[in-house]
Design a protein around this motif. Structure first.
Motif, PDB file in Angstrom:
ATOM      1  N   SER A   1      -6.284 -96.302  12.806  1.00 27.58           N
ATOM      2  CA  SER A   1      -5.546 -95.098  13.186  1.00 27.58           C
ATOM      3  C   SER A   1      -5.755 -94.056  12.081  1.00 27.58           C
ATOM      4  O   SER A   1      -5.966 -94.400  10.918  1.00 27.58           O
ATOM      5  CB  SER A   1      -4.054 -95.392  13.349  1.00 27.58           C
ATOM      6  OG  SER A   1      -3.436 -95.588  12.085  1.00 27.58           O
ATOM      7  N   THR A   2      -5.655 -92.805  12.478  1.00 28.47           N
ATOM      8  CA  THR A   2      -5.795 -91.732  11.498  1.00 28.47           C
ATOM      9  C   THR A   2      -4.693 -91.831  10.447  1.00 28.47           C
ATOM     10  O   THR A   2      -4.941 -91.660   9.249  1.00 28.47           O
ATOM     11  CB  THR A   2      -5.749 -90.356  12.188  1.00 28.47           C
ATOM     12  OG1 THR A   2      -6.723 -90.332  13.229  1.00 28.47           O
ATOM     13  CG2 THR A   2      -6.038 -89.232  11.216  1.00 28.47           C
ATOM     14  N   ALA A   3      -3.488 -92.141  10.905  1.00 26.79           N
ATOM     15  CA  ALA A   3      -2.354 -92.232   9.974  1.00 26.79           C
ATOM     16  C   ALA A   3      -2.572 -93.341   8.950  1.00 26.79           C
ATOM     17  O   ALA A   3      -2.357 -93.134   7.749  1.00 26.79           O
ATOM     18  CB  ALA A   3      -1.062 -92.470  10.754  1.00 26.79           C
ATOM     19  N   GLN A   4      -3.006 -94.510   9.406  1.00 24.27           N
ATOM     20  CA  GLN A   4      -3.207 -95.629   8.482  1.00 24.27           C
ATOM     21  C   GLN A   4      -4.366 -95.353   7.529  1.00 24.27           C
ATOM     22  O   GLN A   4      -4.283 -95.626   6.341  1.00 24.27           O
ATOM     23  CB  GLN A   4      -3.458 -96.933   9.245  1.00 24.27           C
ATOM     24  CG  GLN A   4      -3.537 -98.151   8.342  1.00 24.27           C
ATOM     25  CD  GLN A   4      -2.253 -98.389   7.556  1.00 24.27           C
ATOM     26  OE1 GLN A   4      -1.190 -98.457   8.134  1.00 24.27           O
ATOM     27  NE2 GLN A   4      -2.358 -98.488   6.238  1.00 24.27           N
ATOM     28  N   MET A   5      -5.423 -94.771   8.055  1.00 25.66           N
ATOM     29  CA  MET A   5      -6.570 -94.471   7.202  1.00 25.66           C
ATOM     30  C   MET A   5      -6.204 -93.413   6.159  1.00 25.66           C
ATOM     31  O   MET A   5      -6.608 -93.517   5.000  1.00 25.66           O
ATOM     32  CB  MET A   5      -7.768 -94.016   8.032  1.00 25.66           C
ATOM     33  CG  MET A   5      -9.048 -94.039   7.243  1.00 25.66           C
ATOM     34  SD  MET A   5     -10.500 -93.758   8.236  1.00 25.66           S
ATOM     35  CE  MET A   5     -10.519 -95.194   9.273  1.00 25.66           C
ATOM     36  N   ALA A   6      -5.432 -92.415   6.560  1.00 27.22           N
ATOM     37  CA  ALA A   6      -4.990 -91.382   5.616  1.00 27.22           C
ATOM     38  C   ALA A   6      -4.165 -92.016   4.501  1.00 27.22           C
ATOM     39  O   ALA A   6      -4.329 -91.670   3.328  1.00 27.22           O
ATOM     40  CB  ALA A   6      -4.177 -90.313   6.346  1.00 27.22           C
ATOM     41  N   GLU A   7      -3.315 -92.960   4.863  1.00 28.81           N
ATOM     42  CA  GLU A   7      -2.510 -93.642   3.858  1.00 28.81           C
ATOM     43  C   GLU A   7      -3.391 -94.515   2.955  1.00 28.81           C
ATOM     44  O   GLU A   7      -3.261 -94.489   1.732  1.00 28.81           O
ATOM     45  CB  GLU A   7      -1.444 -94.508   4.531  1.00 28.81           C
ATOM     46  CG  GLU A   7      -0.491 -95.155   3.560  1.00 28.81           C
ATOM     47  CD  GLU A   7       0.593 -95.946   4.275  1.00 28.81           C
ATOM     48  OE1 GLU A   7       0.835 -97.098   3.836  1.00 28.81           O
ATOM     49  OE2 GLU A   7       1.179 -95.430   5.242  1.00 28.81           O
ATOM     50  N   ASP A   8      -4.281 -95.279   3.556  1.00 29.99           N
ATOM     51  CA  ASP A   8      -5.165 -96.161   2.788  1.00 29.99           C
ATOM     52  C   ASP A   8      -6.027 -95.384   1.789  1.00 29.99           C
ATOM     53  O   ASP A   8      -6.282 -95.852   0.680  1.00 29.99           O
ATOM     54  CB  ASP A   8      -6.092 -96.958   3.708  1.00 29.99           C
ATOM     55  CG  ASP A   8      -5.371 -98.003   4.537  1.00 29.99           C
ATOM     56  OD1 ASP A   8      -4.175 -98.289   4.261  1.00 29.99           O
ATOM     57  OD2 ASP A   8      -5.998 -98.536   5.481  1.00 29.99           O
ATOM     58  N   LEU A   9      -6.493 -94.211   2.200  1.00 34.29           N
ATOM     59  CA  LEU A   9      -7.397 -93.411   1.369  1.00 34.29           C
ATOM     60  C   LEU A   9      -6.669 -92.335   0.558  1.00 34.29           C
ATOM     61  O   LEU A   9      -7.302 -91.615  -0.219  1.00 34.29           O
ATOM     62  CB  LEU A   9      -8.472 -92.758   2.240  1.00 34.29           C
ATOM     63  CG  LEU A   9      -9.431 -93.713   2.941  1.00 34.29           C
ATOM     64  CD1 LEU A   9     -10.301 -92.956   3.942  1.00 34.29           C
ATOM     65  CD2 LEU A   9     -10.280 -94.457   1.941  1.00 34.29           C
TER      66      LEU A   9
ATOM     67  N   GLY B   1      -7.199 -96.342  18.222  1.00 35.53           N
ATOM     68  CA  GLY B   1      -7.694 -95.962  16.911  1.00 35.53           C
ATOM     69  C   GLY B   1      -9.179 -95.706  16.981  1.00 35.53           C
ATOM     70  O   GLY B   1      -9.753 -95.564  18.059  1.00 35.53           O
ATOM     71  N   ALA B   2      -9.800 -95.646  15.846  1.00 29.95           N
ATOM     72  CA  ALA B   2     -11.239 -95.368  15.763  1.00 29.95           C
ATOM     73  C   ALA B   2     -11.993 -96.620  15.337  1.00 29.95           C
ATOM     74  O   ALA B   2     -11.533 -97.360  14.468  1.00 29.95           O
ATOM     75  CB  ALA B   2     -11.497 -94.246  14.763  1.00 29.95           C
ATOM     76  N   ILE B   3     -13.131 -96.836  15.983  1.00 32.72           N
ATOM     77  CA  ILE B   3     -14.035 -97.925  15.618  1.00 32.72           C
ATOM     78  C   ILE B   3     -15.448 -97.363  15.548  1.00 32.72           C
ATOM     79  O   ILE B   3     -15.743 -96.323  16.146  1.00 32.72           O
ATOM     80  CB  ILE B   3     -13.988 -99.094  16.623  1.00 32.72           C
ATOM     81  CG1 ILE B   3     -14.402 -98.624  18.018  1.00 32.72           C
ATOM     82  CG2 ILE B   3     -12.617 -99.756  16.639  1.00 32.72           C
ATOM     83  CD1 ILE B   3     -14.665 -99.748  19.000  1.00 32.72           C
ATOM     84  N   LEU B   4     -16.297 -98.045  14.819  1.00 34.62           N
ATOM     85  CA  LEU B   4     -17.702 -97.626  14.781  1.00 34.62           C
ATOM     86  C   LEU B   4     -18.332 -97.845  16.141  1.00 34.62           C
ATOM     87  O   LEU B   4     -18.136 -98.888  16.762  1.00 34.62           O
ATOM     88  CB  LEU B   4     -18.473 -98.416  13.727  1.00 34.62           C
ATOM     89  CG  LEU B   4     -18.241 -98.028  12.278  1.00 34.62           C
ATOM     90  CD1 LEU B   4     -19.000 -98.978  11.354  1.00 34.62           C
ATOM     91  CD2 LEU B   4     -18.655 -96.598  12.013  1.00 34.62           C
ATOM     92  N   ALA B   5     -19.086 -96.875  16.605  1.00 32.99           N
ATOM     93  CA  ALA B   5     -19.774 -96.969  17.894  1.00 32.99           C
ATOM     94  C   ALA B   5     -21.189 -97.511  17.726  1.00 32.99           C
ATOM     95  O   ALA B   5     -21.840 -97.850  18.710  1.00 32.99           O
ATOM     96  CB  ALA B   5     -19.816 -95.598  18.564  1.00 32.99           C
ATOM     97  N   LYS B   6     -21.647 -97.569  16.487  1.00 34.08           N
ATOM     98  CA  LYS B   6     -23.007 -98.027  16.205  1.00 34.08           C
ATOM     99  C   LYS B   6     -22.976 -99.061  15.097  1.00 34.08           C
ATOM    100  O   LYS B   6     -22.055 -99.098  14.287  1.00 34.08           O
ATOM    101  CB  LYS B   6     -23.895 -96.849  15.784  1.00 34.08           C
ATOM    102  CG  LYS B   6     -24.067 -95.801  16.854  1.00 34.08           C
ATOM    103  CD  LYS B   6     -25.011 -94.716  16.411  1.00 34.08           C
ATOM    104  CE  LYS B   6     -25.209 -93.720  17.545  1.00 34.08           C
ATOM    105  NZ  LYS B   6     -26.203 -92.727  17.208  1.00 34.08           N
ATOM    106  N   ASP B   7     -23.997 -99.849  15.043  1.00 33.68           N
ATOM    107  CA  ASP B   7     -24.148-100.831  13.976  1.00 33.68           C
ATOM    108  C   ASP B   7     -24.322-100.099  12.646  1.00 33.68           C
ATOM    109  O   ASP B   7     -25.151 -99.182  12.554  1.00 33.68           O
ATOM    110  CB  ASP B   7     -25.370-101.712  14.270  1.00 33.68           C
ATOM    111  CG  ASP B   7     -25.681-102.657  13.131  1.00 33.68           C
ATOM    112  OD1 ASP B   7     -24.766-103.387  12.712  1.00 33.68           O
ATOM    113  OD2 ASP B   7     -26.841-102.650  12.663  1.00 33.68           O
ATOM    114  N   PRO B   8     -23.543-100.465  11.617  1.00 35.72           N
ATOM    115  CA  PRO B   8     -23.663 -99.781  10.325  1.00 35.72           C
ATOM    116  C   PRO B   8     -25.081 -99.823   9.745  1.00 35.72           C
ATOM    117  O   PRO B   8     -25.481 -98.911   9.027  1.00 35.72           O
ATOM    118  CB  PRO B   8     -22.692-100.536   9.415  1.00 35.72           C
ATOM    119  CG  PRO B   8     -21.765-101.249  10.322  1.00 35.72           C
ATOM    120  CD  PRO B   8     -22.508-101.500  11.604  1.00 35.72           C
TER     121      PRO B   8
END
Length: 132
Positions: free
Chosen positions: A26-34, A63-70
């Motif tokens: 989630s944007t909220a969790q990522m904002a907090e984590d970073l 939430g957001a997930i990668l759409a492509k292989d890293p």
């Protein structure tokens, strides 16, 4: 070369996401984590989503997930996308060039060559190489 904070934050987001590819962020969790602005991260997520690098889902479990292989996402490619609105120098900008040396300057060619070399070097690494 200096990257904007937009790109710096975008790379941090993607590094986290690549390290936990099965997790929806989630944007909220990522904002907090970073420890970054949620509003700023939302704008970055929009650009990455439009480019097909991430997928976003609303609602519970969303939430957001990668759409492509890293491993398929080259760092230079990501930086080009995130920096697309920010020219290295004013004379590289479309329509906003007020440089009085334009057309006579020998620096412009050298800066273009340096920028291309910088991005080409980053294209040798992928998001998988820097995931955390």
């Amino acid at each position: 070369m200096r990257l904007t904070s937009f790109t710096d934050y975008g790379l941090r987001m993607l590094m986290l996401m690549a390290g936990s590819p099965d997790r929806a962020f989630s944007t909220a969790q990522m904002a907090e984590d970073l420890n970054l602005s949620r509003n700023h991260l939302s704008k970055i997520m929009q650009r990455l989503s439009r480019a097909g690098i991430i997928e976003t889902r609303r609602g519970g479990g969303g939430g957001a997930i990668l759409a492509k292989d890293p491993g398929s996402l080259k760092l230079g490619q990501i930086i080009r996308l995130l920096e697309e609105d920010h020219a290295l120098v004013e004379c590289f900008s479309d329509g906003r060039n007020a440089c009085t040396l334009d057309g006579r300057c020998g620096l412009k060619t050298r800066l273009r060559t340096a920028e291309a070399a910088f991005l080409a070097d980053l294209d040798r690494s992928t998001l998988a190489d820097i995931s955390i």
